[in-house]
Design a protein around this motif. Structure first.
Motif, short mmCIF file in Angstrom:
data_model
loop_
_atom_site.label_atom_id
_atom_site.label_comp_id
_atom_site.label_asym_id
_atom_site.label_seq_id
_atom_site.Cartn_x
_atom_site.Cartn_y
_atom_site.Cartn_z
N GLY A 20 -9.01 8.13 6.51
CA GLY A 20 -9.58 9.04 5.54
C GLY A 20 -8.69 9.34 4.35
O GLY A 20 -9.15 9.95 3.39
N GLU A 21 -7.43 8.92 4.41
CA GLU A 21 -6.53 9.13 3.28
C GLU A 21 -6.67 7.98 2.29
O GLU A 21 -6.95 6.85 2.67
CB GLU A 21 -5.08 9.23 3.77
N THR A 22 -6.45 8.29 1.01
CA THR A 22 -6.53 7.24 -0.02
C THR A 22 -5.15 6.65 -0.26
O THR A 22 -4.17 7.37 -0.43
CB THR A 22 -7.08 7.82 -1.34
N TYR A 23 -5.10 5.33 -0.24
CA TYR A 23 -3.91 4.57 -0.59
C TYR A 23 -4.22 3.72 -1.82
O TYR A 23 -5.38 3.50 -2.15
CB TYR A 23 -3.47 3.65 0.56
N LEU A 65 8.43 5.67 1.07
CA LEU A 65 7.26 6.38 0.53
C LEU A 65 6.14 6.55 1.57
O LEU A 65 5.13 7.17 1.28
CB LEU A 65 6.70 5.62 -0.68
N GLY A 66 6.34 6.00 2.76
CA GLY A 66 5.30 6.10 3.78
C GLY A 66 4.22 5.05 3.62
O GLY A 66 3.09 5.24 4.09
N GLY A 67 4.56 3.93 2.97
CA GLY A 67 3.59 2.86 2.75
C GLY A 67 3.87 1.65 3.62
O GLY A 67 4.75 1.66 4.48
N HIS A 68 3.09 0.61 3.36
CA HIS A 68 3.23 -0.66 4.07
C HIS A 68 3.08 -1.80 3.08
O HIS A 68 2.57 -1.62 1.98
CB HIS A 68 2.16 -0.82 5.16
N CYS A 87 -5.44 -1.26 -6.56
CA CYS A 87 -6.72 -1.28 -5.85
C CYS A 87 -6.74 -0.19 -4.78
O CYS A 87 -6.05 -0.30 -3.76
CB CYS A 87 -6.95 -2.65 -5.21
N PRO A 88 -7.49 0.88 -5.01
CA PRO A 88 -7.56 1.97 -4.02
C PRO A 88 -8.28 1.53 -2.75
O PRO A 88 -9.18 0.69 -2.78
CB PRO A 88 -8.35 3.06 -4.74
N LEU A 89 -7.89 2.11 -1.63
CA LEU A 89 -8.57 1.83 -0.36
C LEU A 89 -8.49 3.04 0.54
O LEU A 89 -7.58 3.87 0.44
CB LEU A 89 -7.94 0.63 0.34
N GLU A 126 0.85 -1.19 0.00
CA GLU A 126 0.00 0.00 0.00
C GLU A 126 0.88 1.24 0.00
O GLU A 126 1.74 1.39 0.88
CB GLU A 126 -0.90 0.03 1.24
N VAL A 127 0.66 2.11 -0.97
CA VAL A 127 1.41 3.37 -1.01
C VAL A 127 0.42 4.53 -1.01
O VAL A 127 -0.69 4.41 -1.56
CB VAL A 127 2.33 3.45 -2.26
#
Length: 452
Positions: free
Chosen positions: A368-371, A402-405, A352-354, A327-328
């Motif tokens: 509330g942020e889109t990843y 990038l601040g993702g997981h 796939c957005p979440l 997820e980014v």
């Protein structure tokens, strides 16, 4: 459906199997199949008997909820709920993913841009803890700490025996629109607009995912659930869903076939087994065109070494398996894809957005942020003598920057300090002290990185 009495009998057998495990042995499931893509150490321990925990207990049509056993596959769950015109809020792509597995291991699908992840529609869970108790965890009850930490814990905090989930009312058909965008930046703009408005050019969007075939060959698939009866495609036969995305602008499927559109060919991975060859496909039985069959073929290949033999014949110096979902933050998607093309070079990739609806400490995405989940599954050639997991380690580092997981269903290589920072190590430790004081369950780090 199983019914409450049958469920109680299954739980009793589970507890009895727990008592048969020696105090010095780790608690683990006696489960023959898995959707995980990381090795696991074998054990002589008998394991937990979950054989009777694989069905739907009850459906409340008026309340739109279902009580479901933890080992129930989404295939079985959807068969039960869809007969009432209902589906879970999020139905992961593969039929044999279990509800308990998706909640403790983070499933995702095209409704995640509006409904989050599977655990976000859970109302309560009965969980077998490491200390051998069944506790009922809810968002605001006595065991809220366990409820909050359970998602992404992969069995390190216990196993769900029953989950009560919300269901969504759905019609019989899904109208699809495949929208090509010129590049990743354009994809970002479109996804942001749809996530914020729920629409695309005045038309409601109920499901949203994407397929990136190349830097300028990115398609967003917009799904609109509809009662309008219409001709539908069949991708369980000779047609292949992912190929159709670039071939037609609009399409339609039954709701059932939409939910399992990716399973028939395991996204595009069935091609590795020849299942997309038109001659092979004609003789390959439909009932065997499904992700769990391909998964077993992968396991068989690992045992007999056919791929390794072919690589030696082709003089491939080395090969690394790269099977990941990451997820980014949506604004960093173009940067990730550009880096991924240069460093890994694997296409297509799934998008796939979440959006999460609340904070979850073991997978801390911003509420509330889109990843965007980026999924890529295959192997890459590497130089002879390359360190184990070299490509995967670079992916981990870049996603972190990038601040993702990344999801933990596949191999992970983090050091423990970094891992604990990224995956709620302090929270997990506190919850384990309360519900597994003897350490009968493996920790999340042991499961995800050490494969124990």
């Amino acid at each position: 459906m199983k019914g409450w009495h049958t469920h109680k009998d299954a739980v009793d057998r589970l507890l009895e199997s727990y008592r048969r495990i020696a105090p010095s042995d780790r608690i683990r499931l006696a489960k023959k199949t898995s959707n995980l893509f990381r090795p696991r150490q074998s054990s002589d321990s008998p394991g937990l008997d979950v054989s009777g925990l694989d069905g739907v207990i009850a459906i409340d049509i008026e309340a739109r909820t279902a009580d479901v056993q933890g080992m129930c596959t989404y295939e079985r769950l959807v068969d039960e709920t869809l007969s009432h015109g209902l589906i879970p809020y999020v139905v992961p792509q593969l039929r044999t993913i279990t509800l308990g597995g998706a909640v403790t291991g983070l499933g995702i699908e095209s409704t995640s841009f509006r409904n989050g992840l599977p655990h976000e529609s859970v109302l309560e869970m009965d969980i077998l803890t490491g200390s051998g108790e069944i506790v009922t965890a809810t968002p605001d009850g006595e065991h809220a700490d366990l409820f909050d930490a359970f998602p992404n814990s992969y069995g390190s905090l216990g196993y769900a025996t029953r989950l009560r989930i919300r269901l969504e009312k759905v019609p019989d058909f899904v109208a699809l629109r495949h929208v090509q965008v010129v590049d990743a930046a354009a994809a970002v703009r479109a996804i942001k607009l749809i996530a914020e408005t729920g629409e695309w050019r005045g038309e409601r969007v109920d499901g949203l995912d994407g397929t990136a075939f190349s830097p300028d060959g990115i398609y967003l698939t917009l799904a609109r659930f509809t009662d309008v009866e219409q001709p539908v495609s069949d991708f369980t036969g000779q047609q292949i869903f992912y190929r159709s995305i670039a071939e037609r602008e609009t399409d339609a499927l039954t709701m059932h076939d939409y939910l399992w559109r990716w399973d028939t060919d395991w996204f595009w991975c069935s091609g590795a087994f020849g299942a997309q060859n038109r001659w092979v496909r004609r003789i390959w039985p439909r009932r065997l065109r499904r992700s769990d069959v391909y998964h077993r073929l992968v396991g068989l290949d690992e045992k007999i070494g056919l791929s390794r033999l072919l690589d030696r014949i082709k003089k491939v110096p080395g090969r690394e398996r790269v099977i990941q979902d990451v997820e980014v933050p949506i604004g960093r998607l173009p940067e990730f894809l550009e880096w991924f093309d240069a460093e890994v070079g694997m296409r297509p990739v799934w998008l796939c957005p979440l959006r999460t609806t609340r904070a979850w400490p073991v997978y801390p995405l911003a509420t509330g942020e889109t990843y965007v989940n980026v999924g890529f599954w295959g192997t890459v050639e590497v130089p002879a003598g390359s360190p184990t997991g070299a490509v995967n380690r670079r992916i981990e580092d870049f996603v972190h920057d990038l601040g993702g997981h990344k999801s933990l269903y596949s191999e992970a290589f983090y050091d423990q300090k970094t891992f604990d920072q990224m995956y709620g190590g302090e929270v997990l430790a506190a919850v384990r002290r309360r519900y597994d004081p003897e350490g009968r369950l493996s920790t999340l780090y042991e499961k995800a990185v050490r494969n124990s």
